[in-house]
Write a protein that holds these residues in place. Structure first.
Motif, PDB file in Angstrom:
ATOM      1  N   THR A 326       0.844  -1.193   0.000  1.00 38.50           N
ATOM      2  CA  THR A 326       0.000   0.000   0.000  1.00 38.50           C
ATOM      3  C   THR A 326       0.880   1.244   0.000  1.00 38.50           C
ATOM      4  O   THR A 326       1.822   1.346   0.800  1.00 38.50           O
ATOM      5  N   ASP A 327       0.575   2.178  -0.865  1.00 33.83           N
ATOM      6  CA  ASP A 327       1.287   3.446  -0.911  1.00 33.83           C
ATOM      7  C   ASP A 327       0.780   4.298   0.248  1.00 33.83           C
ATOM      8  O   ASP A 327      -0.219   5.012   0.128  1.00 33.83           O
ATOM      9  N   MET A 328       1.467   4.223   1.390  1.00 32.93           N
ATOM     10  CA  MET A 328       0.987   4.889   2.592  1.00 32.93           C
ATOM     11  C   MET A 328       1.039   6.408   2.466  1.00 32.93           C
ATOM     12  O   MET A 328       0.193   7.114   3.019  1.00 32.93           O
ATOM     13  N   VAL A 329       2.004   6.927   1.729  1.00 30.96           N
ATOM     14  CA  VAL A 329       2.076   8.378   1.533  1.00 30.96           C
ATOM     15  C   VAL A 329       0.857   8.864   0.754  1.00 30.96           C
ATOM     16  O   VAL A 329       0.219   9.863   1.119  1.00 30.96           O
ATOM     17  N   ALA A 330       0.494   8.148  -0.310  1.00 26.35           N
ATOM     18  CA  ALA A 330      -0.686   8.533  -1.094  1.00 26.35           C
ATOM     19  C   ALA A 330      -1.959   8.397  -0.269  1.00 26.35           C
ATOM     20  O   ALA A 330      -2.873   9.226  -0.380  1.00 26.35           O
ATOM     21  N   LEU A 331      -2.035   7.371   0.572  1.00 25.94           N
ATOM     22  CA  LEU A 331      -3.221   7.190   1.409  1.00 25.94           C
ATOM     23  C   LEU A 331      -3.351   8.322   2.423  1.00 25.94           C
ATOM     24  O   LEU A 331      -4.438   8.892   2.606  1.00 25.94           O
ATOM     25  N   ILE A 332      -2.262   8.685   3.089  1.00 26.58           N
ATOM     26  CA  ILE A 332      -2.331   9.763   4.074  1.00 26.58           C
ATOM     27  C   ILE A 332      -2.668  11.090   3.381  1.00 26.58           C
ATOM     28  O   ILE A 332      -3.429  11.910   3.924  1.00 26.58           O
TER      29      ILE A 332
END
Length: 400
Positions: A326-332
């Motif tokens: 999961t792209d955590m930066v994009a999610l945040i």
């Protein structure tokens, strides 16, 4: 985001002051000792609030119980059998008591039989860290040969069935018990783990319940509790299936964006919402987490941020918070955009509670032998990393 931390109560080896030291602003907890289907009394809720508010030396911790996880939906309620009507009444009463205590966010799930499923609760990584893992071969060995579910072998590829037989032959009795215990342990913090006999009984009762019927039972449940929650000012948020694909021949109804769309549309209310768990949903390659946040953002009432690394055969393990698939930066970034929209429209709940979900056991965690998936240092590291991403996005404005 409102930074919170899951705490299992006085039996938890982590103390409230350590939660505050980790950087959390609030606590996520539940009355795990109360049997499913029973009322959470005002006295019991008040005791937990006091326990959260005090450090171990009796001084104020600076924390409050802000999110319930979970107020369990009993198996009788899910199946609409046995004492389900009494359990529904108890659920409503518990919601009233929680609202009276000032708690506004209530997480729950509608997973049949097993609330989550892992085959190894302390899988060793090359660094020496330990994490949780779902291994499809180990699960098949359990399902086909230990549980002996009728027709189980048909649910796996022939190569997996063969590998599972080989894997089982390499396990001694202790290893087989460890595997069975990991799979049947139940909801984290719960006292209601099941033995194989209880699992078989539940599976037999679910045999006649299709996906559409279970979803109908869920919508019936929501139709009863959501209007009450809306009147009380509560935000209910359903946790996704974990993992988000069929297991043990059971129906799964909260695994995809389409699943959430169906139930959120069926009972359309500000009180009917979503717990966006990036780890649970992220175990499916077709779940795009940033896109789901954009699509359902207005109904996301609670966030679980963790990461998993998927494998080609359907296995996965819980990776570090900023690693995995999961792209955590994009999610945040998507979360911060939703919070900005809420502020612009004057929503009171513009700050979405988030907790660093799970975490790898590292450093002192390896000696604590605490609740699987809920280490102190591993979660502290995860929270620090997630806060760092959030701060960087806010300072640079890169989320807009």
């Amino acid at each position: 985001m409102r930074h919170t931390w899951r705490w299992f109560g006085p039996q938890d080896p982590i103390r409230p002051e350590e939660i505050a030291q980790a950087g959390a602003q609030g606590v996520v907890s539940a009355l795990h000792h109360v049997p499913n289907g029973q009322v959470w009394t005002p006295d019991a809720i008040g005791r937990r609030q006091t326990e959260v508010a005090l450090a171990s030396d009796g001084t104020p911790s600076g924390l409050a119980w802000e999110v319930v996880e979970s107020l369990p939906v009993s198996e009788d309620l899910k199946k609409q059998k046995g004492e389900w009507r009494a359990h529904l009444a108890a659920y409503k009463t518990s919601l009233q008591h929680l609202a009276d205590a000032g708690i506004r966010v209530v997480c729950y799930n509608f997973m049949p039989v097993l609330d989550w499923t892992r085959t190894d609760l302390r899988w060793r990584r090359p660094t020496g860290a330990r994490t949780m893992r779902f291994d499809i071969t180990d699960f098949a060995a359990f399902d086909i040969y230990l549980l002996q579910r009728p027709g189980a072998a048909r649910d796996f590829l022939p190569a997996v069935v063969e590998a599972a037989a080989q894997r089982l032959s390499e396990m001694d009795d202790a290893a087989r018990r460890t595997l069975a215990d990991a799979i049947t342990m139940g909801l984290p913090g719960s006292t209601e783990a099941m033995d194989l006999g209880a699992v078989r009984t539940h599976l037999a009762e679910y045999g006649a319940i299709s996906v559409s019927r279970l979803r109908g039972h869920f919508i019936d449940f929501l139709s009863e509790v959501v209007p009450l929650a809306e009147r009380l000012g509560l935000r209910l948020c359903c946790h996704p299936d974990d993992p988000p694909f069929p297991l043990l021949g059971l129906p799964r109804i909260m695994s995809t964006a389409e699943d959430y769309d169906a139930v959120l549309r069926a009972v359309d209310s500000p009180a009917n919402g979503m717990t966006l768990c990036s780890g649970s949903l992220g175990a499916r390659p077709d779940n795009d987490l940033p896109a789901m946040m954009e699509r359902f953002g207005a109904k996301v009432h609670f966030l679980h941020l963790r990461n998993v690394r998927r494998e080609a055969d359907g296995s996965f393990f819980e990776d570090e918070h900023l690693e995995g698939d999961t792209d955590m930066v994009a999610l945040i970034a998507a979360i911060l955009r939703e919070e900005a929209r809420r502020r612009a429209t004057g929503r009171e709940d513009h700050e979405i509670p988030m907790r660093p979900d799970h975490g790898q056991e590292i450093a002192d965690d390896l000696r604590r032998n605490g609740q699987p998936g809920y280490p102190l240092v591993g979660r502290l590291r995860g929270l620090a990393e997630l806060r760092g991403v959030e701060r960087a996005l806010r300072v640079t404005g890169a989320f807009a």
